[in-house]
Every structure is written in C-alpha cells, then in structure tokens.
Motif scaffolding. Structure first.
Motif, mmCIF file in Angstrom:
data_model
loop_
_atom_site.group_PDB
_atom_site.id
_atom_site.type_symbol
_atom_site.label_atom_id
_atom_site.label_comp_id
_atom_site.label_asym_id
_atom_site.label_seq_id
_atom_site.Cartn_x
_atom_site.Cartn_y
_atom_site.Cartn_z
ATOM 1 N N ARG A 38 5.013 5.807 -5.745
ATOM 2 C CA ARG A 38 4.414 5.162 -4.575
ATOM 3 C C ARG A 38 4.283 3.652 -4.787
ATOM 4 N NH1 ARG A 38 0.482 8.076 -4.545
ATOM 5 N NH2 ARG A 38 -1.033 6.801 -5.669
ATOM 6 N N HIS A 39 3.892 3.261 -5.981
ATOM 7 C CA HIS A 39 3.775 1.830 -6.273
ATOM 8 C C HIS A 39 5.151 1.158 -6.240
ATOM 9 C CE1 HIS A 39 2.211 -1.862 -8.025
ATOM 10 N NE2 HIS A 39 3.174 -1.814 -8.924
ATOM 11 N N MET A 40 6.164 1.819 -6.771
ATOM 12 C CA MET A 40 7.503 1.241 -6.762
ATOM 13 C C MET A 40 8.018 1.066 -5.332
ATOM 14 S SD MET A 40 8.105 0.511 -9.832
ATOM 15 C CE MET A 40 9.760 -0.092 -9.525
ATOM 16 N N LEU A 41 7.724 2.017 -4.455
ATOM 17 C CA LEU A 41 8.137 1.880 -3.057
ATOM 18 C C LEU A 41 7.468 0.677 -2.403
ATOM 19 C CD1 LEU A 41 8.058 5.648 -1.997
ATOM 20 C CD2 LEU A 41 10.087 4.173 -2.081
ATOM 21 N N MET A 42 6.214 0.423 -2.755
ATOM 22 C CA MET A 42 5.529 -0.761 -2.236
ATOM 23 C C MET A 42 6.217 -2.036 -2.712
ATOM 24 S SD MET A 42 3.282 -3.363 -3.222
ATOM 25 C CE MET A 42 2.370 -2.778 -4.650
ATOM 26 N N LEU A 43 6.616 -2.070 -3.985
ATOM 27 C CA LEU A 43 7.297 -3.253 -4.519
ATOM 28 C C LEU A 43 8.658 -3.444 -3.863
ATOM 29 C CD1 LEU A 43 6.502 -3.004 -8.349
ATOM 30 C CD2 LEU A 43 5.378 -4.424 -6.626
ATOM 31 N N LEU A 44 9.360 -2.362 -3.592
ATOM 32 C CA LEU A 44 10.657 -2.476 -2.916
ATOM 33 C C LEU A 44 10.491 -3.076 -1.521
ATOM 34 C CD1 LEU A 44 12.440 0.879 -3.866
ATOM 35 C CD2 LEU A 44 12.616 -1.349 -4.995
ATOM 36 N N ASN A 45 9.422 -2.718 -0.842
ATOM 37 C CA ASN A 45 9.159 -3.300 0.481
ATOM 38 C C ASN A 45 8.917 -4.800 0.373
ATOM 39 O OD1 ASN A 45 9.396 -0.812 1.738
ATOM 40 N ND2 ASN A 45 7.203 -0.370 1.623
ATOM 41 N N ARG A 46 8.245 -5.229 -0.677
ATOM 42 C CA ARG A 46 8.038 -6.664 -0.893
ATOM 43 C C ARG A 46 9.371 -7.380 -1.078
ATOM 44 N NH1 ARG A 46 3.116 -7.229 -5.333
ATOM 45 N NH2 ARG A 46 1.374 -6.690 -3.943
ATOM 46 N N VAL A 47 10.233 -6.785 -1.895
ATOM 47 C CA VAL A 47 11.527 -7.408 -2.150
ATOM 48 C C VAL A 47 12.347 -7.472 -0.869
ATOM 49 C CG1 VAL A 47 13.719 -7.178 -3.377
ATOM 50 C CG2 VAL A 47 11.568 -6.763 -4.581
ATOM 51 N N GLU A 48 12.301 -6.430 -0.061
ATOM 52 C CA GLU A 48 13.057 -6.414 1.193
ATOM 53 C C GLU A 48 12.640 -7.574 2.098
ATOM 54 O OE1 GLU A 48 14.619 -2.940 4.135
ATOM 55 O OE2 GLU A 48 12.460 -2.970 3.722
ATOM 56 N N LEU A 92 2.031 -15.403 -0.854
ATOM 57 C CA LEU A 92 2.399 -16.064 -2.112
ATOM 58 C C LEU A 92 2.388 -15.058 -3.262
ATOM 59 C CD1 LEU A 92 0.517 -19.497 -2.088
ATOM 60 C CD2 LEU A 92 2.966 -19.103 -1.819
ATOM 61 N N ARG A 93 1.352 -14.238 -3.311
ATOM 62 C CA ARG A 93 1.259 -13.223 -4.372
ATOM 63 C C ARG A 93 2.462 -12.283 -4.328
ATOM 64 N NH1 ARG A 93 -2.609 -8.680 -2.786
ATOM 65 N NH2 ARG A 93 -0.713 -8.292 -1.558
ATOM 66 N N ASP A 94 2.782 -11.796 -3.156
ATOM 67 C CA ASP A 94 3.904 -10.865 -3.013
ATOM 68 C C ASP A 94 5.229 -11.528 -3.376
ATOM 69 O OD1 ASP A 94 1.979 -9.140 -2.138
ATOM 70 O OD2 ASP A 94 2.675 -9.039 -0.056
ATOM 71 N N GLU A 95 5.362 -12.817 -3.054
ATOM 72 C CA GLU A 95 6.606 -13.522 -3.384
ATOM 73 C C GLU A 95 6.791 -13.619 -4.893
ATOM 74 O OE1 GLU A 95 8.414 -18.001 -3.343
ATOM 75 O OE2 GLU A 95 7.231 -17.424 -1.568
ATOM 76 N N GLY A 96 5.706 -13.903 -5.619
ATOM 77 C CA GLY A 96 5.813 -13.978 -7.074
ATOM 78 C C GLY A 96 6.268 -12.659 -7.668
#
Length: 298
Positions: A38-48, A92-96
């Motif tokens: 679930r956490h990895m899916l959240m990170l993938l959404n950030r990258v998208e 900004l946090r998500d971009e980092g």
C-alpha cells in the motif's frame, strides 16, 4: 533506521551540538520487509504526478538522474523533502520523495529518465499491477525487495538530515543475512562482517552503538546485527590496536531493559519527545502504519 531514534535520540541530539563530534549513522540492513505494498502504491502515485511536471523535465535536462552525479543530487532529494516538511508544503515533500524514487527505478531496473517520461510511466504501470496483485507478507521479487529497501534508506537519510547530517555520513550496508525467507541465514564473516570492518577502517570510531536485543526478542535482525558487529569489532580492535572503543548497547520497542540492568539513564524533556514524534511521523512514512508494529501499539 528508526532504532537509534527510538532507543536514545536525546543523547544523539546532545552529542550533535558539539562541533568537535563527528557522527556516522549506519543502516546494516535495508528493512524492505517492513514496507507495505500500500505504501509503495502511494509512492508510485507521487512519481506519476512528478513525471507530468515541468520540474521533472528541467531536472532531466540538467542530468539530475545520471549515475555519475548521484551523490550530490541524492542530497538534494533529502533537502527538498525536508524543505517541504519545514514549510508544511506537501507538494515539496512529495517531490523530494519522487525524485529519489525515480533515481532508484533507473538504477534498479536500468530505465532511462527521459523528458517524455515514457519508459518510467511504463515501469510504473508494471509495478502498480504487481503491488495490487501481492498479498501482505508475500515474498517479493529481488528487484522489488531492493526498491522497497531503498525507500527505507531514503527515510533514514531524511531523519538524520533533520539534525544536519547527510551522506557520506550515512551508510547503507545491505548485509546479506537479511532476507524475506521464513528461516533467514546466519551472518557469515565475508558477507556480513567484512562490510562493517571496512567501514570501521574508514571511520575509525571512538564510540559504537548497537541494539542490544536478546535472541528471539521480536525480529531476529537486531540479534544478527549484534553478532556481525561483535565479530567486526574484535577484528578491527586487533588490526588498529584500538582497545579503548566504547560500546553503547541500547534497546527500544522490541525488548526493554529492566531498571536493574541499566548502566546509563538519559533524561528526556517533553520538547525532546515532541521532536522525536515529529521526526518519526514526518520522515518514516512507511512506518506510520507499519507491517510489524510493536505489540504495545497494536
């Protein structure tokens, strides 16, 4: 990762105030087993979202994600994340975090970060399907284990960035005894002890800390690190004729000292407790809803 913070953060904060002290934080294992799908899916959404931004295209033009510039830009990933925390700016946090994950995807899978983002978008689609099809606790493919572990390594860099420390003063050893197998292997000298010995030769520490958890107290990772570190200390002390090193053994959520066992007690203020909570919840995103929480908070 979070063991030092949960074990003796007040002592860390006090000792980092002196400019004559140098600190080197070591993550012996990557900790991929505690990163949820679930956490990895959240990170993938950030990258998208990041791939669709003008910032991503600008960074590609700078060569931000090229391997030969990795060290300097890895620091900038952490600074961007912490700038977002300081400014209470989620973008900004998500971009980092997205910057670091893009770099990790390129290194692990051999993808190229191009301005159009097509290769990375395709990788996101494959990974999203993979994580959606995995059940919690299922053994991951080797590249996915590395990807999950690299996410925890970024979190460790962010948490020590809070108090001004950055790579190369943060090391990730990825010791080989740490696996996703039900019966994990015991530490070996060449695979698990020698990386610690090499680090000690470079750093030449005066004080070394280690989680002093008994065997079979929660996950056995702490105990196996203790075994590997003990062997490394013995070898390093003999090679460098260093028999004056001080060893700090600490415990945290998995196994705690009884008062009669304690040799050092560190006073803690409410301010330090507040700092610990903020650092943990902000930097260790994957552990807010941990796969293996301590029994006391379940």
């Amino acid at each position: 990762h979070d063991d030092i913070m949960l074990g003796y953060l007040p002592a860390v904060l006090r000792n980092t105030r002196s400019s004559s002290n140098e600190h080197h934080f070591v993550c012996a294992t990557s900790g991929f087993n505690s990163v949820s799908n679930r956490h990895m899916l959240m990170l993938l959404n950030r990258v998208e979202r990041f791939l669709a931004s003008g910032t991503y295209r600008r960074l590609c033009a700078e060569g931000y994600f090229a391997k030969d510039t990795a060290l300097g830009f890895r620091r900038r990933d952490v600074w961007k994340f912490l700038d977002g925390i300081a400014a209470a700016d989620d973008e900004l946090r998500d971009e980092g975090a997205a910057r670091r994950l893009v770099s990790n995807l390129c290194q692990i899978y051999g993808d190229t970060a191009e301005p159009d983002g097509k290769a990375l978008t395709s990788r996101l689609t494959i990974l999203r399907k993979y994580f959606q099809g995995q059940y919690a606790g299922q053994k991951d493919l080797q590249p996915v284990q590395t990807l999950k572990g690299s996410c925890r390594e970024f979190e460790a860099e962010c948490v020590w960035g809070y108090i001004g420390w950055q790579i190369p003063n943060i090391s990730h050893l990825r010791l080989g005894f740490y696996t996703a197998d039900i019966f994990a292997p015991e530490p070996t000298h060449q695979r698990d002890v020698m990386p610690i010995v090499e680090l000690m030769r470079n750093v030449m520490p005066d004080i070394v800390s280690v989680a002093l958890d008994p065997e079979a107290s929660g996950p056995d990772t702490h105990y196996k690190v203790l075994q590997a570190l003990t062997a490394a200390l013995q070898q390093h002390a003999g090679e460098a004729n260093r028999h004056d090193m001080l060893i700090w053994g600490y415990r945290n959520v998995w196994f705690r000292f009884e008062p009669f066992e304690v040799s050092t007690i560190i006073p803690v203020s409410l301010q330090t407790i507040s700092t610990l909570n903020h650092m943990f919840l902000s930097a260790f995103e994957s552990q807010r809803d941990a796969e293996f929480p301590a029994h006391e908070i379940q």
